[in-house]
Design an enzyme around this catalytic site. Structure first.
Site, short mmCIF file in Angstrom:
data_model
loop_
_atom_site.label_atom_id
_atom_site.label_comp_id
_atom_site.label_asym_id
_atom_site.label_seq_id
_atom_site.Cartn_x
_atom_site.Cartn_y
_atom_site.Cartn_z
N HIS A 1 15.66 -6.52 51.66
CA HIS A 1 14.41 -5.84 52.07
C HIS A 1 14.62 -4.34 52.19
O HIS A 1 13.74 -3.55 51.84
CB HIS A 1 13.92 -6.37 53.42
CG HIS A 1 13.08 -7.61 53.33
ND1 HIS A 1 11.93 -7.69 52.58
CD2 HIS A 1 13.24 -8.82 53.92
CE1 HIS A 1 11.40 -8.90 52.70
NE2 HIS A 1 12.18 -9.61 53.50
N GLU B 1 17.75 -10.06 54.42
CA GLU B 1 17.21 -8.89 55.13
C GLU B 1 17.71 -7.58 54.50
O GLU B 1 16.96 -6.61 54.39
CB GLU B 1 17.57 -8.94 56.62
CG GLU B 1 17.05 -10.16 57.35
CD GLU B 1 15.56 -10.42 57.17
OE1 GLU B 1 14.79 -9.45 57.03
OE2 GLU B 1 15.16 -11.60 57.17
#
Length: 191
Positions: free
Chosen positions: A162, A159
């Protein structure tokens, strides 16, 4: 409520952009984004919700995946000791890493990637992180520093990438001789 139609897919220009810092204290809008990210991940782990809304199962979701370029993501995952790591991180940083690298046998997946991928993504086995997590009782982002290892560490790193415009598909290798598998698969075990 976020559903799969809200999630942008591989090829969308936002997925390769660096997300902006979230201003603190949290605005009502940023709180709601964080809440909805975690709500999606939790819903995607509930069989009835998956069927009803055609959700793809997930353990994490970054704001950029709903086309909000802000440095926040949700994760909702148990480690191998059945300890739940359920957070919305705001402006997270990785401040230390282990020497050991690991990977998920069979590779990682991503809600923004609709195709089969081949290869392994190297991740640090343990990381020390800091930033803020949303306290849903007070609706505030509170400072936090913690160490994550194993599967939660991998989810965090996926994550976190990202937020920097990095897709796991750009970090695929046929083998990782210096890393160890996070868990054994049936193919790895001896009969």
């Amino acid at each position: 409520m976020i559903t799969m139609r809200n999630i942008i897919r591989e090829g969308h220009p936002s997925l390769t952009k660096k997300s902006e810092l979230v201003k603190l204290p949290l605005s009502k809008e940023d709180f709601e984004v964080g809440y909805s990210l975690l709500e999606y991940v939790k819903n995607s782990q509930d069989e009835a919700m998956v069927k009803k809304y055609k959700l793809r199962p997930s353990v994490g979701l970054a704001a950029v995946q709903i086309n909000v370029l802000k440095r926040m993501f949700a994760m909702h995952v148990e480690d191998f000791d059945n300890v739940l790591h359920s957070y919305v991180f705001v402006n997270p940083e990785i401040i230390a890493t282990s020497q050991e690298e690991t990977y998920i046998p069979g590779g990682e997946g991503c809600l923004s990637v609709d195709r089969e991928t081949e290869g392994l993504t190297p991740r640090f086995y343990a990381i020390k992180v800091k930033g803020h997590i949303i306290d849903f009782d007070t609706k505030e982002a509170k400072p936090v520093e913690m160490t994550l290892s194993g599967y939660p560490s991998i989810v965090f790193q996926h994550e976190f990438d990202h937020l920097n415009g990095i897709m796991f598909t750009t970090k695929l290798y046929p083998e990782l001789p210096k890393a160890f598998p996070l868990f054994e698969t049936e193919d790895d075990s001896e009969d």
